[in-house]
Design an enzyme around this catalytic site. Structure first.
Site, PDB file in Angstrom:
ATOM      1  NE  ARG A 114      -3.739  -2.020   2.728  1.00  0.00           N
ATOM      2  CZ  ARG A 114      -3.583  -3.150   3.406  1.00  0.00           C
ATOM      3  NH1 ARG A 114      -2.421  -3.387   4.022  1.00  0.00           N
ATOM      4  NH2 ARG A 114      -4.550  -4.030   3.489  1.00  0.00           N
ATOM      5  CG  HIS A 173      -6.922  -8.323   1.324  1.00  0.00           C
ATOM      6  ND1 HIS A 173      -7.149  -8.727   0.025  1.00  0.00           N
ATOM      7  CD2 HIS A 173      -6.631  -6.995   1.246  1.00  0.00           C
ATOM      8  CE1 HIS A 173      -6.998  -7.702  -0.790  1.00  0.00           C
ATOM      9  NE2 HIS A 173      -6.685  -6.647  -0.070  1.00  0.00           N
TER      10      HIS A 173
END
Length: 294
Positions: free
Chosen positions: A145, A266
């Site tokens: 990210r 995740h």
């Protein structure tokens, strides 16, 4: 409303340990609610489930997309649950709220050939070439990210084992492999270019600005766009596009979905499953193009 918002943000920061980005997102949702309440001349005590539903409907009418509406609904639920738990409201008006249905837009990706063109176009001999090449290689090789790349520190990189330790959403730490090309680019930057960027007050952040400080997310976005434009790529290229492409290309190459979930950080496999839809869409496209009765 303002006092309760500040108290809730403080709770998220100190007791829940949630990131500054999450706190800002919650604040934006609650400030939008406060503006709506002022326009309707309502107080917190006036808010019931119907009023909150109307607020979400008005946000949708203002053009807020389904995914953002869902996030806003979640923010309302946790905020009003917090208020009710502390006796600030007699009941939780957000508990019966039904979150807007998610849209099924597929994550955008970039072709692996274009990724290669982008990376190979960055000349390490040019100013900041090594830094920018290392950043883009790491985005694509490790699926980081934007916040994770900006927060990466020297002590987080293990060159011997070929891993980088990152802290993602909810302050969860994970270990991600660094591919051969990315490792090579990162070592070249750290040995040959980063030392020239170091100033008296420079910390241990991996990626530095010309002033010696940590690169901001906005500047990293600009660098990615500038490098894509210089490479002659017409597609809108941004950091998260490289993360999506990382996952999609792994899946296309036969990687297990559970492994991709772990690499992306995740919490729920359902979040990762969106990439199976991307792969299915690609297969259908190929079938339509090449099958005689497609």
């Amino acid at each position: 409303m303002e006092r309760e918002t500040e108290g809730f943000i403080l709770y998220l920061a100190t007791e829940r340990g949630l990131s500054a980005a999450y706190q800002l997102s919650v604040r934006q949702s609650l400030e939008a609610l406060a503006l709506w309440m002022r326009a309707k001349e309502l107080t917190l005590a006036d808010l019931g489930t119907q009023e909150l539903s109307t607020f979400l409907s008005d946000r949708k009418a203002d053009g807020l997309i389904a995914s953002s509406l869902r996030i806003t609904a979640v923010h309302l639920k946790v905020f009003f649950r917090w208020l009710a738990a502390r006796g600030k409201l007699p009941m939780d008006p957000a508990e019966p709220l039904i979150s807007p249905r998610p849209d099924h837009t597929l994550p955008e990706t970039i072709h692996s050939g274009d990724v290669g063109r982008l990376l190979d176009s960055i000349d390490p001999a040019r100013p900041l070439g090594r830094r920018d090449r290392a950043m883009l290689e790491l985005f694509y090789a490790s699926g980081l990210r934007l916040s994770e790349l900006c927060q990466a520190r020297l002590e987080h990189v293990d060159f011997e084992e070929g891993f980088i330790r990152v802290t993602g959403k909810g302050n969860k730490t994970r270990i991600v492999p660094v591919g051969g090309k990315a490792k090579e680019a990162l070592e070249s930057y750290l040995h040959n270019e980063r030392p020239t960027l170091v100033k008296k007050r420079t910390g241990s952040h991996v990626f530095l600005s010309v002033r010696g400080g940590a690169l901001s997310p906005d500047r990293v976005r600009e660098v990615v766009k500038e490098r894509a434009a210089a490479a002659g790529i017409d597609q809108n290229v941004y950091p998260h596009l490289l993360r999506h492409s990382f996952a999609t290309h792994l899946l296309e190459g036969g990687a297990d979905l559970r492994v991709i979930q772990e690499l992306l950080g995740h919490a729920d496999i359902a979040t990762t499953q969106i990439y199976t839809h991307v792969d299915a869409a690609r297969l259908k496209s190929v079938h339509r193009q090449f099958h005689p009765r497609g």
